[in-house]
Design an enzyme around this catalytic site. Structure first.
Site, PDB file in Angstrom:
ATOM      1  CB  THR A 198      -0.138  -3.802   6.522  1.00  0.00           C
ATOM      2  OG1 THR A 198      -1.777  -3.537   5.395  1.00  0.00           O
ATOM      3  CG2 THR A 198       0.962  -2.614   6.364  1.00  0.00           C
TER       4      THR A 198
ATOM      5  CB  THR B  36      -1.036  -0.004   1.430  1.00  0.00           C
ATOM      6  OG1 THR B  36      -1.773  -1.584   0.607  1.00  0.00           O
ATOM      7  CG2 THR B  36      -1.340   1.397   1.291  1.00  0.00           C
TER       8      THR B  36
ATOM      9  CB  SER C  28       0.947  -8.077   1.494  1.00  0.00           C
ATOM     10  OG  SER C  28      -0.004  -8.730   2.061  1.00  0.00           O
TER      11      SER C  28
END
Ligand SMILES: *[C@@H]1O[C@H](CO)[C@@H](O)[C@H](O)[C@H]1NC(C)=O
Ligand SMILES: *[C@@H]1O[C@H](CO)[C@@H](O)[C@H](O)[C@H]1NC(C)=O
Ligand SMILES: *[C@@H]1O[C@H](CO)[C@@H](O)[C@H](O)[C@H]1NC(C)=O
Ligand SMILES: *[C@@H]1O[C@H](CO)[C@@H](O)[C@H](O)[C@H]1NC(C)=O
Ligand SMILES: *[C@@H]1O[C@H](CO)[C@@H](O)[C@H](O)[C@H]1NC(C)=O
Ligand SMILES: *[C@@H]1O[C@H](CO)[C@@H](O)[C@H](O)[C@H]1NC(C)=O
Ligand SMILES: *[C@@H]1O[C@H](CO)[C@@H](O)[C@H](O)[C@H]1NC(C)=O
Length: 384
Positions: A136, A51, A101
């Site tokens: 994340t 992000t 991710s």
């Protein structure tokens, strides 16, 4: 001509005299440095995306469905935030991380770790630290993989974001500046890998993502923050120390990590899934047991069967923090201690991938807690 010949002989002499003693040869050739001041310390920026370098799809308030438009490249992001170039010379290297991710597997941290060991940790390296960009959602898995395999006291700081770079007030730019400030600070050495987000520094070893949406997400609920940022500079609450009982793995000869599957324990859990996972190729299992790792009778029976076949099984707690405590007498099932399942899975992959015996794997997870709990008068209390 004579002069040329002389130079060639001299060079050959120098080459022969080069010492062969370096543990790992420094190779910074893959880093593209961005610098405005050659007197500043050098750091590596290992970018796996996320992000922090993504752009919105729907408008400046979109922190939900972003990623549709291409975001800046890591080098563009550095230049867009050129204030950091007053702190460090930044050598950028991107790692392929297809699928975002959530699509990443352990090959990624193994790859980044091998670069970090050749670049950051090699003898004579003039890099003082590294910053890593990561989405994340699974960042803790890559981060603990690096924490357990990069072992040279220099800081590795994860910088990420919960809001895309084109959000009305993105968090990634400040997180990045602060991560670089932490990476160049001598006070950051010998603390293990850390996360710089939301004005705080957190230990990778102990923290987890606690909120799916907000910038204040990475926390070690039990152990707390290591420090904060004031005026962009890190301020640590305590002197440097590594997590108690931390085990390091040398990955220099590891090319592949074995698959390890996590299974979630709940009321009415289907114990056949343990067998299914092993049939599908899992070389080890991490079970999430309700409470401090309680297992249903059928799960215990299946686990006993599989551990007897040499499949290592690690049991982690289901609550968001706490400890999965080993019993007084070591058994077939291994208890994960302070590691939750996401940390435990990576450590189990590294232990199996390093060729450790079942007993050594148990030691890696349990030795520190066993010596803390079952010693002194407790030897009598627990009949040991
Ligand atoms: C370059 O960095 C050095 C070391 O921090 C500093 O002393 C110097 O003032 C910097 N030069 C410029 C032009 O900013
Ligand atoms: C970041 O850099 C890229 C490429 O130079 C540019 O297109 C973009 O507008 C910049 N973004 C910001 C927020 O400065
Ligand atoms: C490891 O990372 C390097 C640098 O980005 C890349 O060239 C290489 O393909 C990666 N290796 C694997 C196996 O992904
Ligand atoms: C892990 O991801 C890499 C790159 O995306 C892929 O090449 C590799 O096959 C994956 N490994 C496993 C075990 O799925
Ligand atoms: C980690 O570093 C310590 C201190 O230098 C050293 O004793 C240990 O052997 C290293 N471990 C690995 C696995 O490299
Ligand atoms: C890696 O392989 C080299 C060469 O075979 C060997 O000397 C070294 O001890 C190995 N390291 C580990 C950690 O197994
Ligand atoms: C133990 O595991 C083996 C292989 O996965 C399976 O064939 C066998 O039925 C299992 N035994 C029990 C008692 O579940």
């Amino acid at each position: 001509m004579l002069f040329l010949l002389f130079s060639v002989i001299c060079l050959a002499g120098v080459a022969l005299a080069t010492p062969v003693a370096t543990k790992r040869d420094v190779d910074l050739s893959t880093l593209s440095f961005i610098s405005i001041n050659s007197s500043l310390p050098k750091i590596a920026l290992y970018s796996t995306g996320g992000t922090i370098i993504s752009a919105l799809s729907y408008g400046p308030l979109d922190n939900i469905n972003y990623g549709g438009a291409p975001g800046p490249t890591p080098a563009q992001f550095v230049n867009n935030n050129s204030e950091v170039l007053n702190l460090a010379q930044i050598g950028v290297l991107s790692f392929p991380a297809p699928g975002g991710s959530a699509g990443i597997n352990s090959s990624l941290f193994l790859n980044v770790s091998q670069y970090a060991n050749k670049q950051l940790c090699a003898e004579g390296s003039d890099l003082v630290g590294a910053v890593v960009f990561h989405g994340t959602n699974t960042m803790i898995e890559t981060a603990i993989g690096l924490d357990l395999t990069v072992n040279c006291s220099k800081p590795v700081i994860f910088a990420a974001a919960m809001r895309p770079d084109t959000y009305i007030s993105p968090d990634g730019r400040s997180n990045f500046y602060q991560a670089v400030a932490a990476a160049v600070s001598p006070l950051s050495r010998d603390r293990g890998a850390m996360i710089a987000m939301n004005d705080r520094l957190t230990s990778v070893y102990y923290s987890t993502k606690t909120n799916a949406n907000t910038p204040d997400t990475f926390k070690a609920l039990e152990q707390g923050f290591l420090g904060n940022f004031l005026g962009g500079q890190p301020h640590y609450y305590f002197g440097a120390s590594q997590p108690t009982g931390k085990h390091w793995f040398d990955t220099s000869n590891i090319t592949d990590l074995p698959p390890v599957t996590i299974l979630y324990g709940h009321q009415g859990v289907d114990a056949k899934l343990l067998y299914n996972a092993v049939e599908n190729g899992a070389k080890g299992l991490v079970l999430i047991g309700p409470g401090p790792g309680a297992l249903a009778p059928a799960v215990n029976a299946a686990a006993a069967n599989l551990t007897a076949q040499g499949i290592p099984i690690v049991d982690a707690m289901r609550p968001v923090s706490g400890v999965s405590v080993p019993p007084p007498v070591p058994g077939a099932i291994i208890y994960s201690g302070y590691f939750d399942a996401e940390h435990a899975r990576v450590q189990l992959q590294l232990a199996i991938g390093s060729g450790y015996s079942y007993d050594r794997i148990r030691e890696v997870f349990e030795a520190d807690l066993r010596s803390a709990i079952y010693s002194g008068h407790n030897k009598v209390v627990y009949g040991l």
